[in-house]
Structures are given as structure tokens and as C-alpha cells.
Motif scaffolding. Sequence first.
Motif, mmCIF file in Angstrom:
data_model
loop_
_atom_site.group_PDB
_atom_site.id
_atom_site.type_symbol
_atom_site.label_atom_id
_atom_site.label_comp_id
_atom_site.label_asym_id
_atom_site.label_seq_id
_atom_site.Cartn_x
_atom_site.Cartn_y
_atom_site.Cartn_z
ATOM 1 N N GLY A 1 -48.607 -32.174 -124.064
ATOM 2 C CA GLY A 1 -48.815 -30.777 -123.478
ATOM 3 C C GLY A 1 -47.369 -30.511 -123.026
ATOM 4 O O GLY A 1 -47.208 -29.730 -121.945
ATOM 5 N N ALA A 2 -46.103 -30.717 -123.879
ATOM 6 C CA ALA A 2 -45.203 -30.334 -123.405
ATOM 7 C C ALA A 2 -44.850 -28.843 -123.458
ATOM 8 O O ALA A 2 -45.652 -28.141 -124.312
ATOM 9 N N HIS B 1 -43.929 -35.355 -118.110
ATOM 10 C CA HIS B 1 -44.920 -35.370 -119.529
ATOM 11 C C HIS B 1 -45.056 -36.724 -120.211
ATOM 12 O O HIS B 1 -45.577 -36.839 -121.231
ATOM 13 N N HIS C 1 -50.874 -29.880 -128.136
ATOM 14 C CA HIS C 1 -51.243 -28.370 -127.341
ATOM 15 C C HIS C 1 -49.966 -28.031 -126.615
ATOM 16 O O HIS C 1 -49.979 -28.074 -125.517
ATOM 17 N N GLY D 1 -47.294 -25.853 -124.726
ATOM 18 C CA GLY D 1 -47.167 -24.825 -123.734
ATOM 19 C C GLY D 1 -46.153 -23.715 -124.467
ATOM 20 O O GLY D 1 -44.937 -24.000 -124.260
ATOM 21 N N GLU E 1 -50.812 -23.135 -127.145
ATOM 22 C CA GLU E 1 -51.442 -22.182 -126.610
ATOM 23 C C GLU E 1 -51.644 -20.852 -127.552
ATOM 24 O O GLU E 1 -52.412 -20.244 -127.369
ATOM 25 N N ASP F 1 -57.246 -22.038 -123.049
ATOM 26 C CA ASP F 1 -58.057 -23.330 -123.100
ATOM 27 C C ASP F 1 -59.276 -23.097 -123.803
ATOM 28 O O ASP F 1 -59.855 -23.862 -124.391
ATOM 29 N N TYR G 1 -59.121 -34.837 -122.865
ATOM 30 C CA TYR G 1 -57.700 -34.087 -122.264
ATOM 31 C C TYR G 1 -57.312 -35.082 -121.498
ATOM 32 O O TYR G 1 -57.751 -35.707 -120.609
ATOM 33 N N GLN H 1 -54.707 -30.930 -112.341
ATOM 34 C CA GLN H 1 -55.372 -29.633 -113.301
ATOM 35 C C GLN H 1 -56.688 -30.080 -113.462
ATOM 36 O O GLN H 1 -57.469 -29.389 -114.255
ATOM 37 N N PHE I 1 -59.758 -27.679 -115.365
ATOM 38 C CA PHE I 1 -60.585 -28.363 -116.481
ATOM 39 C C PHE I 1 -62.109 -28.233 -116.244
ATOM 40 O O PHE I 1 -62.892 -27.907 -116.967
HETATM 41 N N1 ARG Z 1 -48.503 -27.552 -120.708
HETATM 42 C C1 ARG Z 1 -49.542 -28.068 -119.817
HETATM 43 C C2 ARG Z 1 -48.425 -28.508 -118.792
HETATM 44 O O1 ARG Z 1 -47.248 -28.828 -119.050
HETATM 45 C C3 ARG Z 1 -50.342 -29.149 -120.277
HETATM 46 C C4 ARG Z 1 -51.397 -28.754 -121.373
HETATM 47 C C5 ARG Z 1 -52.451 -29.508 -121.194
HETATM 48 N N2 ARG Z 1 -53.535 -29.297 -122.196
HETATM 49 C C6 ARG Z 1 -54.394 -28.305 -122.248
HETATM 50 N N3 ARG Z 1 -55.186 -28.255 -123.228
HETATM 51 N N4 ARG Z 1 -54.078 -27.430 -121.310
HETATM 52 O O2 ARG Z 1 -48.906 -28.677 -117.748
#
Ligand code: ARG
Length: 587
Positions: A122-123, A133, A159, A161, A270, A328, A346, A352, A356
Motif C-alpha cells: 500500500g505504498a 508501511h 495496491h 496509492g 488506485e 476500493d 487486506y 482504516q 474497510f
Molecule cells: N495507500 C494506503 C495508505 O497508505 C493503503 C492502501 C491499502 N489498500 C487498500 N486497498 N486500500 O494508507
Amino acid sequence: MEMLIKQLSNIVEDKFEQCGFDRQYGMVTVSNRPDLCQFQCNGALVAAKKYRKAPIQIANAVLEELKKIDAFESVSVVAPGFININIKDSFLTGYINGMAADENCGSSKAEAPMTIIVDYGGANVAKPLHVGHLRAAIIGESIKRISRFLGHNVIGDVHLGDWGLQIGMVISELKRRKPELPYFDENYNGSYPEDAPFTIDELEEIYPAASKLAKSDENAMEEARKSTFELQNGRAGYIALWKHILNVSVADLKKNYGNLNVEFDLWKGESDCQEYIGEIVDYLKEHGYTYESQGALVIDVAEESDTYTVPPFIVLKSDGASLYSTTDLATIRQRIKDYNPDEIIYVVDKRQGLHFEQVFRCAKKTKIAGENLKFDFIGFGTMNGKDGKPFKTREGGVMRLQDLIEIIKDSVRGKLKESDSIDAEEIEEIASKVGLSALKYGDLSNQATKDYVFDIDRFASFEGNTGPYILYTVVRIKSILRKAQEQGFSVTGKVLEPFSGNERDLMLTLAKFNEAVELSFNDKAPNKICEYIYDLSNLLNKFYHDNRIISEENVEKKQSWINLIALTKNVLKTGLYLLGIEAPEKM
Ligand code: ARG
């Protein structure tokens, strides 16, 4: 191979059935009183209610039959109705030899392999990878490996960002710095340069600068939002810039994740579900799931039984922009179409969790996800410093992953000594492996949901429940095996019945490997693998302490021990592999 505990259960279940009781009551578990027996069956206590008999009566009836079983050394009944079992050494040894002959150390494959997507890492592109991360990467990688080891079809997706405000910020900041670039000229219709107008180092400087500015300057924030919006609506120059950002970032991320032994099958983000968003919004509207609330398009996902407030799921903001929730949801649609998964796991920060919960409920309620698709949210806790607050640099900034890895490596390097057999270059390689084990094991040995304190001295210690201790045990075995080889011995596989209690304990624990892997898969809990390999390491070291393997004169005994420790090494190495950890040759 069928798990030892299942083999024993089968035997006892048959006997329950033979005595007129339901099979299910014959389930055998590892004894929770190892001082009394190795295994136990508590089924008579449960069966008592159904059959309206005293548990002891049921247990005694089954006992008569169990006494005839050749695999058992002793069986007894203890009030109020426990059945205690010790197995024969020959039976145990047979199982161990089965493990030794199997390349996967006797682990059993899933009977019905599933397609599982693990969403982890999720970077966020354009931002340096930071410790936040780290957990996603480490835990996700382990869950992926465990699932795959059991024969499931597993797809790991990072996945990224790659579509949010941070990109808009970078674009706006670049525009301020280099307005002459063609990307900003709306009338430009030539092709854009192939090379990015920045390096990764510049990018990592641009983002924090832009983010700082946007926080203090409302105009800058507005510009960043506008750039994001224009990007998401396909402005050509911004798309071209975004691709540069992506390429430069991803190359760097691959290197960083690679240093962590973390590998993804998919480098999606995303942005990849964009083409599904329109389709999904239409679908949701057509089927009457959505309504408007303060200009935004939302779907109710609260349920009557809720004990906390679950706000509506936001599909589109009032300006028509999509959000984290939208991507998502659309990504679920995309994944179903591309992979038709049975399960999506996930691995994301537990903060978060509500997001979810909303996403999962929305996907189910709107039938975007079918009934059989299972969602699993592994929400991990925070890595804290010794002050109990999220781990920071000494200056109070966000610690970069690269720097953290260096710190651990330094701490380990100090403990490694150059010797006749290890030179300076090797020390570097060993320090990397041992350092990484300290970091990963320190994390994975905790239950994922819990916060934990990053304690470098403890994690890097060669003693106790640590990565370096497990590696040390593996290296110790490797060293004995080398010496044995010099004496003309090789690993032949076959193990004899145990010569001592410690040896039997080692074998009993080896025989639990299969179960440990399955438990950790069922609970998505790598910490169960840690517990297991820690136990196993302790028993190996006890065994090593009690026996002089290299100077043993009885050749058969010595050969059997060599085989036994070789199997232990393989099981430990496999366990480490499942955690994403590699052992060096020496240390
Ligand atoms: N990029 C998001 C973050 O840094 C995490 C992504 C997690 N995965 C997802 N499908 N939303 O918080």
C-alpha cells in the motif's frame, strides 16, 4: 502428509463410532499437560450431554478399544472423562521419517485450493517508504507465503496509492518550479519527453515541500486539488507527468521492497480501476442503492445490530470526484473480473478498519461481490518507540524505511566478529540477513493487531525469542553438519527411535510443524509460526547441549542424530521462509 494430530484423531474417532457414539467426539489435541501425557481427547465430556451418560462411562468404554491400538504406548482415563494418550516411539519415528522424506517437511496441501488476493504494502507513490508501511509489507508478505505454501493460488497486489492528492501536490509544486515545461502548456500537442523532469531524490524532496506548503497555504491546497481533479479527468500533460512520477517511484519502491525480501505479483494501484468507476456508479444508481446527501452520492451501510456508528459509504463527492472508498469498491469489481477470487485479504493499518467495514458492506449489499467472496481485514497496530508513541527519528520526523534498516544492520554488525572463516565482505552480507531477521521477527512475533514497541536491543539480541536467535540455531546446525561431512557423514534421511526424553520432545515438536502452518493460515497469524520455530529452536539447543553429536562413537546413533538435526534445520528454514526471512551460512 496427513497431520499427526489428524492421524490420531482418525484412530480415536473410529473407536468412538465403534462404541456407538458420534465420530466427532474423537478429536485429539496436543496435551495441555505435557507432564501427564502427549495427547488428549476431551470428547467424552461433550458427548455426555448428548448421550445422557457420565463422561467417565463413555471414556472408559472407548478406552477398552483404544488399548488394542498398536500405535499407542499408553492410554488412560482421568476423571471426569479425559482420555490421555502417549504414542509409541516407533509411531512417532515413522511420522518423523515421513517428514524427512518429504520436500515440504510433511506439510499437507489444501484439499480445495482457493484463489486468494493479498492486498498489502500500500505504498503511496511520490512519498518515501516509511515505517508505517513496514508492517503492511512484512505481515502481508508472510500471509502470502503461508497461503501459497499450502497450495492456494495466491496473488499479491501492492495496491499503490497512485491517484490521490499527493500527485496533485507534486504536479502543482513542479508547475511553480518549472512553469516552462510542456506538461503545463494546455495548447501543447506534441509528444512529451521520455525522461522524467526529476530524479527520485528530487521527487522525495518535492513532495514534502509541496505538502508542507499546502498545509499552511489555502491557495496552494486549492491548486493541488485542482491539479488532482484535472489529472483524474485526463488532462494530457498531467497524465504524462503522473506517468513519470509513477515510473520513478515504482523503480525505487521495487528496490526498497526488494531489500526487505518482499515481492509483489501485481503492481497495480488506485488508478487502475478508473475504467470501472463510471460503470459502477451507473450500476449503483440504476439499482437504486444510492441517494444524495449534501451533494454527495452515498449508500447506507449501517446495520441494525451495529454497536457503533457506521456512516454511509460515499461513492462520489459533491464535485463528482471519486475517493478512496470509490477506488476500493471499483478495485473489488476489477479483481472479480480479472481473477474471480474466493478471498481478498487486506493487510492495512487497523485505523482504516471502519473504511474497510464500509467497503465490504457496500460491496455485499450492492451485490458487486457475490455471497461466496470472503473479505478479510488484517488491521495491524502501530510500531511505537520506547516512549509509547509512533516510532520517529531522533529529530522527531518520520523514519524512512531505508534508514531504519541501516540502524538495525549497524546494531547487528557490532556483534559479528571477523574470524578465520568470515571476512569483512561476508560480515556485511551476514549483517544484512541478521538485521532483517531482527526487524521482521520483532514485528511478526507479535499478534498483528497489537501495537508494539520497537526495541532494537531486544530484537537484535542473539538470545531469547528473536530472529537472530533462530538464525543462530540454524547456523549452528549447518556448522555441525559441515563438521560431520568432513568426517565422512552425509544426511541419509532415516531417523531411529529417540534415545532420550529431550530427543523425543524434539521429535514431538517437529511433528507439529504441519499443524503450526495450518493454524497460522486459518488465523492469518504469522506469530504462530514464530512461536513454533522458537519452541523448536529451544528444543534443538537443549538436545545439542545434552549430546555430543560430533564425537559420538556409536555410528548408527550418530547418523540418526545427523538426520534428525538436518530435518530440524529444514523445518526451521521453511518456517523462516514463511516469515520472509533467510538464514546466512555462518554468523
Ligand atoms: N495507500 C494506503 C495508505 O497508505 C493503503 C492502501 C491499502 N489498500 C487498500 N486497498 N486500500 O494508507
